[in-house]
Design an enzyme around this catalytic site. Structure first.
Site, PDB file in Angstrom:
ATOM      1  N   GLU A   1      42.011  39.024  40.373  1.00 45.58           N
ATOM      2  CA  GLU A   1      42.209  39.256  38.951  1.00 45.58           C
ATOM      3  C   GLU A   1      41.784  38.042  38.132  1.00 45.58           C
ATOM      4  O   GLU A   1      42.173  36.906  38.427  1.00 45.58           O
ATOM      5  CB  GLU A   1      43.683  39.556  38.651  1.00 45.58           C
ATOM      6  CG  GLU A   1      44.189  40.837  39.288  1.00 45.58           C
ATOM      7  CD  GLU A   1      45.661  41.091  39.030  1.00 45.58           C
ATOM      8  OE1 GLU A   1      46.070  42.265  39.104  1.00 45.58           O
ATOM      9  OE2 GLU A   1      46.406  40.117  38.765  1.00 45.58           O
ATOM     10  N   CYS A   2      40.989  38.271  37.106  1.00 47.04           N
ATOM     11  CA  CYS A   2      40.621  37.311  36.067  1.00 47.04           C
ATOM     12  C   CYS A   2      40.021  36.019  36.641  1.00 47.04           C
ATOM     13  O   CYS A   2      38.847  35.985  36.959  1.00 47.04           O
ATOM     14  CB  CYS A   2      41.815  37.024  35.165  1.00 47.04           C
ATOM     15  SG  CYS A   2      41.312  36.371  33.546  1.00 47.04           S
TER      16      CYS A   2
END
Length: 437
Positions: free
Chosen positions: A314-315
Site C-alpha cells: 500500500e502507498c
C-alpha cells in the site's frame, strides 16, 4: 475528545489525558478516521495498541466490533476525534467524530480554542450542542490567556443558559508540541515526547474527577464480534521499519485470527525471512531511499515476486515495489512492477476511495467493492501494458481513476484499506497455495 475544528488542541488534550490516566488505570486509546500517525503516540503513552474507528471503511458494525474487542479489559477508553466534531465525508456525517460517537453512544468532551475570543465561545458551544444529537458532556478550553479570561467564558456560557460545564482550562504552552512533516506529525519514537510534562499539564488544568464521572456513566454495547469461518497455517512477512510504518492494528489482528503467523522484518536492513506471503504498508520510503536501494532485501523480494509469492503493498510500498523512486536523485527500487515514481512538492491525492475490483488479485477476486483512503505526495508513471486491479468510483489512484498495479502475484496500490472492508482471507488462500506448490 472532539474539537470545534482542526488544530484546536485535540491531540495534546487526548495524549495528556491518556498519559495522566495511565498512571493508575488501563487506558485503551482510539483514533477516529484513517490516521496512521496519531495512534503511534497513543500506543507509546498507554502501553497498548491504539485502534482506528472509521465508519466509512469499517461500517457501523466494524466500529462497534473493534471498540468492544479492544476495550474489553480497559478501565478507561479515550477516543481522539478528527477535524471538527461534525466534519465527515463530503456534506454527510459519515466518518465524522459525531458519527462514531453516535454509533458507540459515548459522551463527548469538546475542545475549544479560546485564543482571542470570550463570549463567542458560548455561541460556538450552543451551536455545537444543538446541531445534532451528540451527547456533549464537558468543555475543555485551550489557549486561554488568564484566569479572568476563563471566568469571562464561564459567565458567558451561564448567561446563555448553557449547562455544559467547563472541566478544563489550558494556558498556551510552547513546551508541549510534536514536530510534523508532509504527511502529518512525526511518528512516535522519532522525537522525545515528554510524557511527564504532558501528564502534569493535564493534571494541573483539567478536573479529572469530573472527567471520570462523565466516563463512569457509559455502558458498553452488548454485541458479540463475528468469528472467522476458516483458518490458515501460513507465515506472513510484514515490512516494519521507518520506511514502512503505516499499519492498522486491526490488520495484524485479522491475520492472526485467520491463523497466520506474522514475521516482522526491515527491508532496509534484513534479508527476506522464510515466509509464504508478504505485506508492505505505507510510510516514508522517500526518506530512506538510499538504504532501501543498498539493502539485499530488494533482490530477495524481486526473486520472491518472480517465483509467484503473494505480495500486497500500500502507498509507500507501491513506490518501493516499482523500478525506481526519484527524490533528491533517482534510486533503484525492488523492480517488481513496471512503473517509476517521483516525489513532488505538493499534495497529489487526499481522501476516501471506493474501488471496484476489475482484475483478480492477491487481495480480492473480480467484482468486489473495497473502500479505503489515499494520501500521497508522489506521482507514478506506468508502462503502457500495465495491468490494474481497481477502477475507482471515488478517488484519484495511480492513473485515470485506476489503481492497484498487478505483476506476477503482486498487488500494490496508492489506496490503503482496512480488513473490515477487504478481508485477508483471499490473500491467505493464495499464500497457502504458494506454500503447497
Amino acid at each position: 475528545m472532539a474539537g470545534t475544528g482542526s488544530s484546536v488542541g485535540k491531540t495534546t488534550v487526548a495524549l495528556g489525558l491518556m498519559a495522566e490516566l495511565s498512571k493508575n488505570y488501563k487506558v485503551q486509546p482510539f483514533k477516529v478516521g484513517p490516521d496512521f500517525i496519531d495512534p503511534t503516540h497513543h500506543t507509546l503513552v498507554c502501553g497498548r495498541p491504539s485502534r482506528n474507528l472509521d465508519s466509512y471503511m469499517m461500517g457501523e458494525r466494524g466500529v462497534l466490533e473493534t471498540f468492544i474487542h479492544a476495550s474489553a479489559d480497559a478501565d478507561f477508553c479515550v477516543i481522539e476525534g478528527v477535524m471538527g466534531l461534525f466534519d465527515g465525508m463530503d456534506d454527510t456525517e459519515i466518518a465524522s467524530t459525531a458519527h462514531v460517537a453516535k454509533i458507540l453512544n459515548v459522551p463527548v468532551v469538546l475542545v475549544v480554542n479560546a485564543h482571542g475570543v470570550s463570549r463567542s465561545v458560548a455561541a460556538m458551544v450552543k451551536g455545537f450542542a444543538e446541531f445534532d444529537r451528540v451527547d456533549i458532556r464537558g468543555i475543555i478550553l485551550n489557549s486561554v490567556g488568564s484566569e479572568r479570561h476563563t471566568g469571562l467564558i464561564r459567565d458567558s456560557l451561564r448567561s446563555a443558559g448553557i449547562k455544559i460545564p467547563v472541566i478544563g482550562s489550558l494556558p498556551a504552552s510552547r513546551e508541549i508540541s510534536i514536530p510534523s512533516r508532509h504527511l502529518g506529525l512525526h511518528m512516535a519514537g522519532e522525537n522525545e515526547l515528554d510524557v511527564t510534562l504532558l501528564s502534569g499539564f493535564i493534571e494541573k488544568n483539567v478536573d479529572l474527577d469530573a472527567l471520570k464521572t462523565i466516563a463512569g456513566t457509559y455502558e458498553v454495547p452488548n454485541i458479540k464480534p463475528d468469528e472467522p469461518d476458516e483458518g490458515f497455517d501460513t507465515r506472513i512477512g510484514i515490512a516494519l521499519d521507518g520506511a514502512f510504518c503505516f499499519y492498522y492494528q486491526d490488520s495484524f489482528d485479522a491475520f492472526r485470527r485467520l491463523g497466520a503467523e506474522l514475521i516482522f522484518f526491515s527491508p532496509m536492513s534484513d534479508r527476506l525471512p522464510d515466509v509464504d506471503g508478504m505485506y508492505l504498508g505505507g510510510g516514508y520510503p522517500e526518506l530512506f531511499a538510499r538504504e532501501l536501494e543498498a539493502s539485499r532485501s530488494r533482490d530477495d523480494i524481486k526473486k520472491a515476486a518472480n517465483d509467484g509469492m503473494p505480495i500486497y503493498g500500500e502507498c509507500g510500498a507501491l513506490l518501493y515495489l516499482n523500478e525506481s523512486l526519484t527524490t533528491d536523485k533517482t534510486y533503484r527500487m525492488a523492480g517488481v512492477l513496471g512503473a517509476n515514481s517521483r516525489m513532488t512538492d505538493r499534495l497529489q491525492a487526499l481522501g476516501y476511495t471506493e474501488a471496484q475490483v476489475i482484475s483478480d488479485s492477491p487481495l480480492a477476486k473480480k467484482g468486489r467493492i473495497i473502500r479505503g483512503h489515499e494520501f500521497h505526495y508522489s506521482v507514478t508513471e506506468c508502462d503502457r501494458d500495465a495491468m490494474f486491479a481497481y477502477k475507482l468510483g471515488r478517488g484519484k489512484g495511480i492513473s485515470s481513476g485506476k489503481d492497484g498495479l498487478i505483476e506476477h502475484n503482486t498487488l500494490a496500490s496508492y489506496m490503503h484499506t482496512h480488513p473490515a472492508s477487504a478481508s485477508f482471507a483471499e490473500f491467505l488462500h493464495q499464500c497457502n497455495r504458494y506454500k503447497s506448490g
